[in-house]
Design an enzyme around this catalytic site. Structure first.
Site, short mmCIF file in Angstrom:
data_model
loop_
_atom_site.label_atom_id
_atom_site.label_comp_id
_atom_site.label_asym_id
_atom_site.label_seq_id
_atom_site.Cartn_x
_atom_site.Cartn_y
_atom_site.Cartn_z
N GLU A 280 15.93 -7.79 41.57
CA GLU A 280 15.32 -7.83 40.23
C GLU A 280 16.25 -7.36 39.10
O GLU A 280 15.83 -6.60 38.24
CB GLU A 280 14.03 -7.01 40.23
CG GLU A 280 13.06 -7.49 41.30
CD GLU A 280 11.74 -6.71 41.33
OE1 GLU A 280 11.61 -5.74 40.58
OE2 GLU A 280 10.87 -7.11 42.10
N ASP A 334 14.84 -11.85 43.64
CA ASP A 334 14.16 -11.65 42.34
C ASP A 334 12.82 -12.39 42.31
O ASP A 334 12.57 -13.28 43.12
CB ASP A 334 15.06 -12.13 41.18
CG ASP A 334 14.89 -11.25 39.94
OD1 ASP A 334 13.78 -10.73 39.72
OD2 ASP A 334 15.87 -11.09 39.19
N GLU A 403 8.84 -12.92 49.63
CA GLU A 403 7.65 -12.08 49.43
C GLU A 403 6.46 -12.93 49.03
O GLU A 403 5.74 -12.62 48.07
CB GLU A 403 7.93 -11.01 48.35
CG GLU A 403 9.17 -10.19 48.64
CD GLU A 403 9.47 -9.13 47.57
OE1 GLU A 403 8.61 -8.85 46.74
OE2 GLU A 403 10.60 -8.59 47.60
C1 XIL Z 1 5.78 -3.58 46.37
C2 XIL Z 1 4.98 -3.09 47.55
O1 XIL Z 1 4.30 -4.18 48.09
C3 XIL Z 1 3.99 -2.04 47.11
O2 XIL Z 1 3.36 -1.46 48.24
C4 XIL Z 1 4.71 -0.94 46.33
O3 XIL Z 1 3.76 -0.05 45.82
C5 XIL Z 1 5.52 -1.53 45.20
O4 XIL Z 1 6.41 -2.51 45.71
N1 XIL Z 1 9.09 -6.94 44.47
C6 XIL Z 1 9.68 -6.33 45.54
C7 XIL Z 1 8.84 -5.56 46.49
O5 XIL Z 1 10.87 -6.53 45.77
O6 XIL Z 1 9.55 -4.50 47.01
C8 XIL Z 1 7.59 -5.06 45.83
O7 XIL Z 1 6.78 -4.43 46.83
C9 XIL Z 1 6.87 -6.19 45.15
C10 XIL Z 1 7.73 -6.81 44.09
#
Ligand code: XIL
Length: 932
Positions: A280, A334, A403
């Site tokens: 990010e 990202d 993700e």
């Molecule tokens: C999130 C987790 O899912 C949550 O449990 C935590 O509170 C915050 O982070 N981008 C990312 C992840 O790269 O690490 C994030 O995960 C979501 C957004």
């Protein structure tokens, strides 16, 4: 209130009789002195649960502090670095709401190593509140056997890419583990391996919890992706900033960065198959994405080290990998990867870093892969995902979908429609992923089931709270089937009109706006329905003008972000291309109530003008937006939208629009409505009686003064050739009429228009009237169908023939290398006849010479005031005869065929026609003439 403790220990919890919710009771718990959003009361529930059972959980809360905030009920499973947190309910409330219930249910499919709590926290870190009446009861909804007979996702895609999921230790036991194992072969630690958890309180590396998770995952046969080394969140501030939050020196920060990266990579070694090295780093929707460095997020790392912190992090990781001869691809990861500006900035960054590294290292890559987080929602346009994916692939790197989730419902509920729409998007994405499987390393879902997702409220995953498959699951395992069996949601664009006219941009509503239709700006994008209003649009050749009258009682521009201030936005897609990204003709223009403007992209600011005024119930914004790529004409349709942002105490609490409710207009023009630009007059049917009248300019009283509906020019004529002065075009209005006055001429003549003139005539939708002494032609510019090439209109006068009651003319239009001989729109021809011969005016008709049959055929016509006028749809030789009983007259027998008047014939033949069209028609005519 027994057993309730503060989550941090610093918040103050006290039993008070100031408030009470329980019937017959008189006390509540008061929660004060919170300093972080996660602070609040927690109750241990592990003594009450049977693993695998679902529980209904409820609590009543009442806000104490002034400002409005969201209070959330959640449950924590496990402790320390491996804990997971699950939101059950959340409500934005004010003190006026009094007691409010938060409730949800959760299935404890793991014991959390004997540590489970329910707790209340708030999006405001300082809000105080009361809490009362906590209930925690078994839902008695039965066990959670997973659906064992379903096809396994990892098997379905075994030849394509790995299937992964995000885990904490809770996923590594019981039915959760069973489901995880059935469908996935890869895991990412949802939190445990983030930089914040790599250190103990003495700032020494401590990987105890991470190792526990990794060992368990390996034991269960999973591959592990490492997430993440360098990030602005869930990271230790001291790595790059001092205790006052000021950046460390570049050297110090760089040391910390390298040490963190290298120690971590070294520690896990080949136990991880790939690493997210940097997460990010890019801003959202950067305005000038080709400059990737200017598009970087101003993170702590950036501030201390500068834009090369990214390359430095990758180099540090790469060194360790090479030293140990490991094969561990390094990723840049990202979100909002579907945003074309963000994707472009990422593309430029990876390209430059890899090119630099490759130049020193035999073309080897430094960044091996790009992770598309893929946190999507129902408004995500899969075409944008495709664009980004293909863009990244073009860099020669692998792509990981890292993700994936798609938010769809609200309040932990999903309607059937939402569930299917969510499935539809999952299916579209997997269809896309399959097409690009060669370049995709893995698809990782961000969570196992809805209730354990970080976005639990919006039910974003494939399995529901009971671990049962949702439509989304079926969409993933067979996207083609799902797409065939379901309909996409059709969204119809709102339709509106803009009237012709140009207002003064001064923030007042002048008369010119009275012709414009009202466009209500009252579709809401968010739950809260705040400011709304009415828009109107006007246009001319150069500009679009928009007036927005906003109703907004409290004006606020305290947010640093322009879009969170009380402001209006206008969206324009000039070619109505409805692209899922912005092209050069697209733009977003924002003006706040104080007349401060902002633009997306920045380059469209040129020529923009705005003015604002406050009113008793809001404000007015008036803007002038120059057309960048089109010169519009009557009925031109452009993509268009208007948005009203309602800021409140520095945050945007409501968005109202004329069309789009998806909130994606800042990057996707397909969500705009449509605006049809209407002319001063409706396009006129050419007036048959016109040639008779003196050409007087029409409607002199009309608004829009500087452009004339009718302009007259007397062109210079040399060697039978007339050229029209450019200056005259500046006065010509849209739908206007250009009168070429050649009334002193009765011999052959050719009128020439340059390319530029043709372009203007076409854009203006002009009507050209060529008025000679003995004949008048009215020609709509739309018949010039050979692009914008130069045009010659040739009026060739032939020798007079017996019985003809008017001059005899051969008409031709040559445009570029083409002869325009047939046309859809009618040309009007009007011959002057001798009044004396017109004894029987009703029988005077225009005839044309049919060259194949060599016969005169009647075209039609009406006599009036010494003229016979008719519409023609092709060119040939024309004259007026008195109509006989028969409509077709044999030329050979009864009427003469025409001869050219020698001088003009030579002029045309020699000078123009041969050059332009190889003279085929003319040679044909000449031949025919000789035969006679
Ligand atoms: C999130 C987790 O899912 C949550 O449990 C935590 O509170 C915050 O982070 N981008 C990312 C992840 O790269 O690490 C994030 O995960 C979501 C957004």
């Amino acid at each position: 209130m027994e057993g309730i403790e503060g989550r941090s220990g610093t918040e103050v919890l006290a039993v008070t009789d100031e408030a009470n919710h329980t019937e017959g009771g008189s006390f509540a718990l008061k929660v004060e002195e919170r300093t972080e959003t996660w602070h609040g009361p927690a109750l241990r529930v592990d003594p009450y649960i049977d693993t695998g059972e679902e529980y209904n959980i409820s609590v009543w809360v009442k806000l104490l502090s002034e400002e409005s905030t969201e209070l959330q009920l959640s449950t924590q499973v496990g402790q320390g670095d491996n804990a997971s947190y699950h939101n059950l309910d959340g409500k934005t409330i004010t003190t006026e709401d009094g007691w409010v219930q938060l409730q949800g249910s959760y299935r404890y499919s793991s014991t959390g190593d004997g540590y489970l709590t329910i707790y209340v926290e708030s999006t405001s870190s300082t809000a105080s509140f009361y809490m009362d009446d906590i209930t925690f009861e078994p839902a008695n909804s039965g066990g959670t056997d997973i659906e064992k007979d379903l096809p396994s996702i990892k098997d379905v895609y075994k030849d394509d890419f790995l299937i992964g999921n995000a885990i904490s230790t809770a996923e590594l036991e019981g039915s959760r583990l069973e489901l995880l194992k059935k469908h996935h072969q890869l895991v990412t630690a949802e939190n445990a391996m983030k930089p914040a958890y790599a250190y103990n309180e003495q700032r020494k590396f401590d990987f105890t919890a991470e190792d526990e998770l990794v060992d368990k995952a390996l034991e269960e046969g999973f591959q592990i992706h490492g997430h993440v080394l360098v990030w602005h969140q869930q990271s230790e501030e001291w790595l790059h900033s001092d205790e006052n939050g000021q950046p460390l020196s570049r050297e110090e920060a760089l040391n910390n960065l390298r040490k963190h990266v290298q120690t971590t990579v070294e520690h896990f070694g080949p136990n991880v198959i790939s690493w997210d090295v940097v997460n990010e780093a890019m801003n959202d929707n950067p305005p000038n994405p080709s400059d990737w460095k200017a598009s970087l997020r101003q993170s702590g790392w950036y501030k201390a080290i500068g834009p090369d912190y990214i390359e430095q992090a990758f180099r540090a990781a790469k060194e360790v990998i090479e030293e140990n001869d490991w094969n561990i691809p390094l990723y840049y990861n990202d979100y909002n990867d579907d945003n074309q500006n963000k994707a472009e900035a990422i593309y430029q960054m990876v390209k430059e870093i890899n090119e630099n590294y490759g130049a020193e290292n035999n073309g080897e890559l430094l960044i091996d892969g790009i992770g598309m987080q893929a946190h999507y929602n129902l408004n995500t346009n899969p075409e944008n995902v495709r664009r980004s994916l293909e863009k990244f692939i073009s860099l020669g790197v692998e792509v990981g979908v890292t993700e994936l989730d798609i938010t769809a419902g609200t309040n932990n509920e999903l309607t059937e429609g939402q569930a299917n729409a969510q499935g539809y998007l999952y299916a579209q994405l997997f269809k896309l992923y399959k097409e690009h499987k060669k370049h995709i390393s893995r698809v990782t879902f961000w969570g196992l089931n809805d209730t354990t997702s970080w976005r639990a409220e919006q039910s974003p995953l494939l399995f529901d709270k009971n671990l049962q498959a949702k439509p989304a699951y079926y969409a993933v395992i067979d996207p083609e089937k799902f797409l065939a069996e379901h309909e996409p949601e059709e969204k119809e664009a709102n339709q509106g009109t803009a009237a012709f006219g140009a207002p003064k941009i001064d923030g007042t509503v002048d008369d010119s706006w009275s012709n414009a239709a009202e466009l209500p700006v009252n579709r809401y994008q968010m739950a809260w329905q705040g400011a709304n209003g009415t828009a109107k649009a006007l246009w001319d050749k150069e500009n679009l003008y928009v007036l927005v009258e906003v109703k907004d009682s409290a004006l606020d521009k305290t947010s640093e972000n322009a879009w969170e201030q009380d402001s209006i936005e206008v969206f324009v897609d000039e070619n109505n291309g409805k692209t899922s990204y912005y092209e050069v003709d697209d733009g977003q223009y924002r003006v706040n109530f104080d007349n401060e403007a902002s633009f997306n992209p920045g380059s469209i600011a040129e020529g923009f003008k705005s003015a604002t005024n406050q009113t008793h119930d809001g404000y007015i914004v008036e803007v002038k937006i120059p057309f960048k790529t089109i010169t519009p004409v009557n009925e031109t349709k452009i993509g268009f939208d208007v948005q009203i942002n309602d800021g409140n105490e520095g945050a945007r609490q409501s968005i109202a629009t004329w069309n789009d409710t998806t909130g994606t207009s800042y990057q996707d023009t397909s969500v705009f409505g449509e605006l049809t630009l209407k002319g001063v007059e409706t396009p006129k049917e050419p007036d048959i009686e016109k040639p008779d009248d003196e050409p007087t300019p029409k409607n002199p009283g009309q608004e829009k003064p500087e452009l004339e509906p009718t302009v007259i020019t007397k062109p210079k004529v040399e060697d039978n050739q007339a050229t029209v002065n450019d200056a005259i075009f500046d006065q010509l209005a849209y739908n206007g009429e250009l009168i070429i006055d050649l009334s002193e001429h009765s011999s052959s003549i050719a009128i020439s228009f340059t390319e530029e003139q043709v372009k203007l005539l076409k854009q203006l939708h002009a009507l050209i009237m060529i008025k000679k002494k003995d004949v008048t032609l009215q020609i709509p510019a739309s018949i010039f169908t050979n692009g914008n090439q130069a045009v010659d209109i040739i009026l060739q006068k032939l020798e007079q023939i017996e019985d003809a009651l008017s001059a005899v003319y051969d008409f031709n239009i040559i445009q570029g290398d083409k002869e325009i001989s047939e046309f859809d729109s009618n040309i009007i021809v009007s011959f002057v006849v001798n009044k004396a011969v017109a004894e029987h005016s009703n029988s005077l008709k225009i005839f044309y010479l049919n060259p194949q049959l060599e016969k005169w055929e009647v075209v039609g016509g009406e006599y009036k005031n010494g003229n016979v006028t008719a519409k023609i749809d092709h060119f040939s030789t024309f004259t007026v005869f008195e109509e006989d009983m028969e409509t077709m007259v044999d030329a050979k027998d009864e009427k003469e065929l025409p001869d050219t008047s020698t001088s003009t014939f030579n002029f045309l033949l020699g000078g123009l026609i041969l050059l332009l069209i190889g003279a085929s028609t003319f040679l044909f005519k000449r031949k025919r003439k000789r035969e006679i």
